[in-house]
Design a protein around this motif. Structure first.
Motif, PDB file in Angstrom:
ATOM      1  N   GLY A  87       0.809  -1.220   0.000  1.00  0.00           N
ATOM      2  CA  GLY A  87       0.000   0.000   0.000  1.00  0.00           C
ATOM      3  C   GLY A  87       0.841   1.269   0.000  1.00  0.00           C
ATOM      4  O   GLY A  87       1.995   1.280   0.419  1.00  0.00           O
ATOM      5  N   ALA A  88       0.218   2.327  -0.456  1.00  0.00           N
ATOM      6  CA  ALA A  88       0.914   3.597  -0.688  1.00  0.00           C
ATOM      7  C   ALA A  88       1.213   4.370   0.598  1.00  0.00           C
ATOM      8  O   ALA A  88       1.863   5.418   0.558  1.00  0.00           O
ATOM      9  N   ASP A  89       0.714   3.860   1.737  1.00  0.00           N
ATOM     10  CA  ASP A  89       1.014   4.532   3.008  1.00  0.00           C
ATOM     11  C   ASP A  89       1.807   3.618   3.941  1.00  0.00           C
ATOM     12  O   ASP A  89       1.853   3.811   5.143  1.00  0.00           O
ATOM     13  N   GLN A  90       2.423   2.582   3.326  1.00  0.00           N
ATOM     14  CA  GLN A  90       3.159   1.617   4.149  1.00  0.00           C
ATOM     15  C   GLN A  90       4.658   1.659   3.826  1.00  0.00           C
ATOM     16  O   GLN A  90       5.108   1.030   2.863  1.00  0.00           O
ATOM     17  N   PRO A  91       5.435   2.417   4.607  1.00  0.00           N
ATOM     18  CA  PRO A  91       6.881   2.404   4.369  1.00  0.00           C
ATOM     19  C   PRO A  91       7.481   1.042   4.724  1.00  0.00           C
ATOM     20  O   PRO A  91       6.966   0.350   5.604  1.00  0.00           O
ATOM     21  N   ILE A  92       8.535   0.680   4.012  1.00  0.00           N
ATOM     22  CA  ILE A  92       9.133  -0.640   4.265  1.00  0.00           C
ATOM     23  C   ILE A  92      10.649  -0.544   4.430  1.00  0.00           C
ATOM     24  O   ILE A  92      11.290   0.383   3.928  1.00  0.00           O
ATOM     25  N   ALA A  93      11.180  -1.522   5.145  1.00  0.00           N
ATOM     26  CA  ALA A  93      12.631  -1.719   5.228  1.00  0.00           C
ATOM     27  C   ALA A  93      12.913  -3.086   4.629  1.00  0.00           C
ATOM     28  O   ALA A  93      12.273  -4.067   5.009  1.00  0.00           O
ATOM     29  N   LEU A  94      13.809  -3.143   3.657  1.00  0.00           N
ATOM     30  CA  LEU A  94      14.145  -4.420   3.020  1.00  0.00           C
ATOM     31  C   LEU A  94      15.422  -4.978   3.622  1.00  0.00           C
ATOM     32  O   LEU A  94      16.441  -4.277   3.679  1.00  0.00           O
ATOM     33  N   LYS A  95      15.358  -6.227   4.052  1.00  0.00           N
ATOM     34  CA  LYS A  95      16.521  -6.896   4.642  1.00  0.00           C
ATOM     35  C   LYS A  95      16.862  -8.064   3.719  1.00  0.00           C
ATOM     36  O   LYS A  95      16.092  -9.025   3.630  1.00  0.00           O
ATOM     37  N   LEU A  96      17.963  -7.923   3.009  1.00  0.00           N
ATOM     38  CA  LEU A  96      18.239  -8.859   1.919  1.00  0.00           C
ATOM     39  C   LEU A  96      19.312  -9.868   2.299  1.00  0.00           C
ATOM     40  O   LEU A  96      20.428  -9.492   2.676  1.00  0.00           O
ATOM     41  N   LEU A  97      18.966 -11.139   2.159  1.00  0.00           N
ATOM     42  CA  LEU A  97      19.903 -12.207   2.518  1.00  0.00           C
ATOM     43  C   LEU A  97      20.539 -12.800   1.267  1.00  0.00           C
ATOM     44  O   LEU A  97      19.849 -13.207   0.337  1.00  0.00           O
ATOM     45  N   GLY A  98      21.865 -12.802   1.267  1.00  0.00           N
ATOM     46  CA  GLY A  98      22.614 -13.446   0.185  1.00  0.00           C
ATOM     47  C   GLY A  98      23.635 -14.386   0.779  1.00  0.00           C
ATOM     48  O   GLY A  98      23.465 -14.888   1.884  1.00  0.00           O
ATOM     49  N   SER A  99      24.712 -14.607   0.031  1.00  0.00           N
ATOM     50  CA  SER A  99      25.761 -15.508   0.515  1.00  0.00           C
ATOM     51  C   SER A  99      27.097 -14.928   0.062  1.00  0.00           C
ATOM     52  O   SER A  99      27.133 -13.939  -0.668  1.00  0.00           O
ATOM     53  N   GLU A 100      28.186 -15.585   0.456  1.00  0.00           N
ATOM     54  CA  GLU A 100      29.511 -15.140  -0.006  1.00  0.00           C
ATOM     55  C   GLU A 100      29.500 -15.030  -1.531  1.00  0.00           C
ATOM     56  O   GLU A 100      29.975 -14.064  -2.105  1.00  0.00           O
ATOM     57  N   ARG A 101      28.875 -16.070  -2.169  1.00  0.00           N
ATOM     58  CA  ARG A 101      28.944 -16.102  -3.638  1.00  0.00           C
ATOM     59  C   ARG A 101      28.127 -14.977  -4.275  1.00  0.00           C
ATOM     60  O   ARG A 101      28.432 -14.530  -5.372  1.00  0.00           O
ATOM     61  N   SER A 102      27.125 -14.514  -3.588  1.00  0.00           N
ATOM     62  CA  SER A 102      26.246 -13.525  -4.234  1.00  0.00           C
ATOM     63  C   SER A 102      26.425 -12.119  -3.668  1.00  0.00           C
ATOM     64  O   SER A 102      25.685 -11.211  -4.016  1.00  0.00           O
ATOM     65  N   PHE A 103      27.429 -11.944  -2.806  1.00  0.00           N
ATOM     66  CA  PHE A 103      27.467 -10.693  -2.070  1.00  0.00           C
ATOM     67  C   PHE A 103      27.613  -9.450  -2.953  1.00  0.00           C
ATOM     68  O   PHE A 103      26.928  -8.445  -2.760  1.00  0.00           O
TER      69      PHE A 103
END
Ligand SMILES: NC(=O)C1=CN([C@@H]2O[C@H](COP(=O)(O)OP(=O)(O)OC[C@H]3O[C@@H](n4cnc5c(N)ncnc54)[C@H](OP(=O)(O)O)[C@@H]3O)[C@@H](O)[C@H]2O)C=CC1
Ligand SMILES: O=C([O-])CC(=O)C(=O)O
Length: 441
Positions: free
Chosen positions: A125-141
């Protein structure tokens, strides 16, 4: 290693000349991200924590100046160090509290579509701020850093923070939603049992991490295959989180089924409703044409070709993923991302009257007689609070029942195969030979 890119205020708010109280805590892991930027490196003892606090009357100058001042005064760098008070600006005053969304496999293809949908506001929704927490690995860092940069460059007002890391115990901290996409693809010659074991271990570990650090009511959507059994493993390793909160993504299958029925009936696909996918996200899944509706009528009233429904339609849906890989050379990514967005929207908005959606959920106390203690796709409704109820008024015939029994048997076999990961003893793998992911043909 985990790193934090606090992009919270970097986009639209960089235009603002007024900064309000910023109080933040920067650990050594934040600093390691900052060192990856072109900024001057900071020398700090390991595990040092810096707390920066700026009073609002100190920061009336244009932001570039503020960032420099901020850096020199507080040993802290630029926009990554700034947070903004959402209630301070007219435009953001009415926004809800920021929610944390953790995404694994964040450098992969599905995520590359999904993250931008989430950040745009079209999902929550347009009134919902978000924080993205992204999980990767050594290979994808490195790739993950690239993803964070693209998010930064997209200037999404609702995206308040991006954090990237490779440790689920850090990345899943306080997650309100966990979208678990990362999983090893099945390679040539790899047995399904081997895939279950390798990916199962990933999901056991991530379940433990969610249990330890996520919000106690976190909603979890497992996408990485084999997603039903991965979701079961995940929930078994997260006993503090209600089992009801775990989902396996079968919404893509539902969308595919709606599309095929619409095509056959010669109607636009918004006319197809009440579509259930039963069971496993595999080639034993059951697209239910008995309970589905087209323009409010039963499917059988509109499509009178029972043979087509039982054979062609069912197979088309079951094997759609495989056909797409054959054509496209890779598995569905954009449509999967769309279906993840649909699955979330179905939980955060009330289900239209009389309709339902499919999602793979824990079978405890189900009214359909399906074996307990599985993650099984079933028809659900939501009042929009993130929770759901199973739909009760469903009819069954012999055909449907037989197909459901087959997909149930497959899931029971998968469960026996991962007993070592669910805390239920010694694994015994007797998987049916024809069992395949939708992407395998
Ligand atoms: N449920 C559904 O409807 C659908 C499910 N899927 C499933 O979603 C998953 C992700 O698909 P997609 O994004 O296209 O895949 P990608 O190959 O593009 O990305 C997958 C990510 O998984 C991570 N990963 C985790 N463990 C391993 C490992 N051992 N080996 C290799 N990679 C690993 C990698 O990230 P990192 O290195 O950062 O860990 C990689 O970036 C797959 O399991 C796929 O089968 C796909 C379509 C539909
Ligand atoms: O098998 C895969 O990775 C792809 C898949 O799940 C699908 O297309 O439904």
């Amino acid at each position: 290693m985990a790193v934090v890119a606090e992009l919270s205020s970097s986009s639209s708010y960089i235009k603002s000349t007024r900064l309000h109280t910023s109080q933040l805590s920067i650990s050594s892991t934040h600093l390691s991200y900052l060192r990856r930027q072109t900024f001057r490196p900071v020398t700090r003892p390991r595990d040092a924590t810096i707390t920066c606090s700026v009073a609002s009357d100190q920061v009336q100058a244009p932001i570039a100046v503020q960032a420099a001042e901020f850096k020199s005064k507080n040993d802290c760098y630029g926009v990554f160090c700034l947070t903004y008070d959402l209630k301070a600006e007219e435009e953001t005053k009415s926004w809800k509290k920021t929610i944390n969304i953790a995404v694994s496999g964040a450098a992969g293809m599905i995520s590359n579509h999904l993250l931008f949908k989430l950040a745009s506001g079209e999902v929550f929704g347009a009134d919902q701020p978000i924080a993205l927490k992204l999980l990767g690995s050594e290979r994808s860092f490195e790739a993950l850093e690239g993803v964070a940069m693209e998010l930064e460059d997209s200037l999404f007002p609702l995206l308040r923070e991006v954090k990237i890391g490779i440790n689920p115990y850090e990345v899943f901290q306080d997650a309100d939603w966990a979208l678990l996409i990362g999983a090893k693809p099945r390679g040539p010659g790899m047995e399904r049992a081997g895939l279950l074991d390798i990916n199962g271990q990933i999901f056991a570990e991530q379940g433990k991490a969610l249990n330890a650090v996520a919000s106690p009511n976190v909603k979890v959507i497992v996408v990485g295959n084999p997603c039903n059994t991965n979701a079961l493993i995940c929930l078994k390793n997260a006993p503090k989180i209600p089992a009801k909160n775990f989902h396996a993504l079968t919404r893509l299958d539902e969308n595919r089924a709606k599309c095929q029925l619409a095509l056959k009936a010669g109607v636009f696909y918004d006319k197809v409703s009440n579509m259930t996918i039963w069971g496993n996200h595999s080639t034993t899944q059951v697209p239910d044409f008995l309970n589905a509706r087209i323009n409010g009528s039963t499917v059988k009233e509109v499509i009178k070709d029972q043979k087509w429904l039982e054979a062609e339609f069912t197979e088309k849906v079951q094997q759609r993923g495989g056909l797409l890989i054959k054509k496209w050379g890779r598995s569905s990514a954009a449509s999967t991302a769309v279906s993840i967005a649909d699955a979330i929207k179905s939980l955060v908005t009330p289900t239209p009257e009389g309709d339902w959606f499919s999602t793979g959920v824990y079978t405890t106390g189900n009214p359909y007689g399906i074996a307990e203690d599985l993650v099984f796709s079933m028809p659900c409704r939501s009042n929009g609070d993130g929770d759901y109820e199973l739909v009760k008024d469903i009819i069954f015939d012999d055909y449907l029942q037989k197909r459901i029994t087959k997909t149930e048997a497959e899931l029971l076999a998968e469960k026996r195969c991962v007993a070592h990961l669910t805390g239920e003893g010694v694994a015994f793998c007797d998987l049916p030979e024809d069992t395949m992911l939708p992407g395998e043909m």
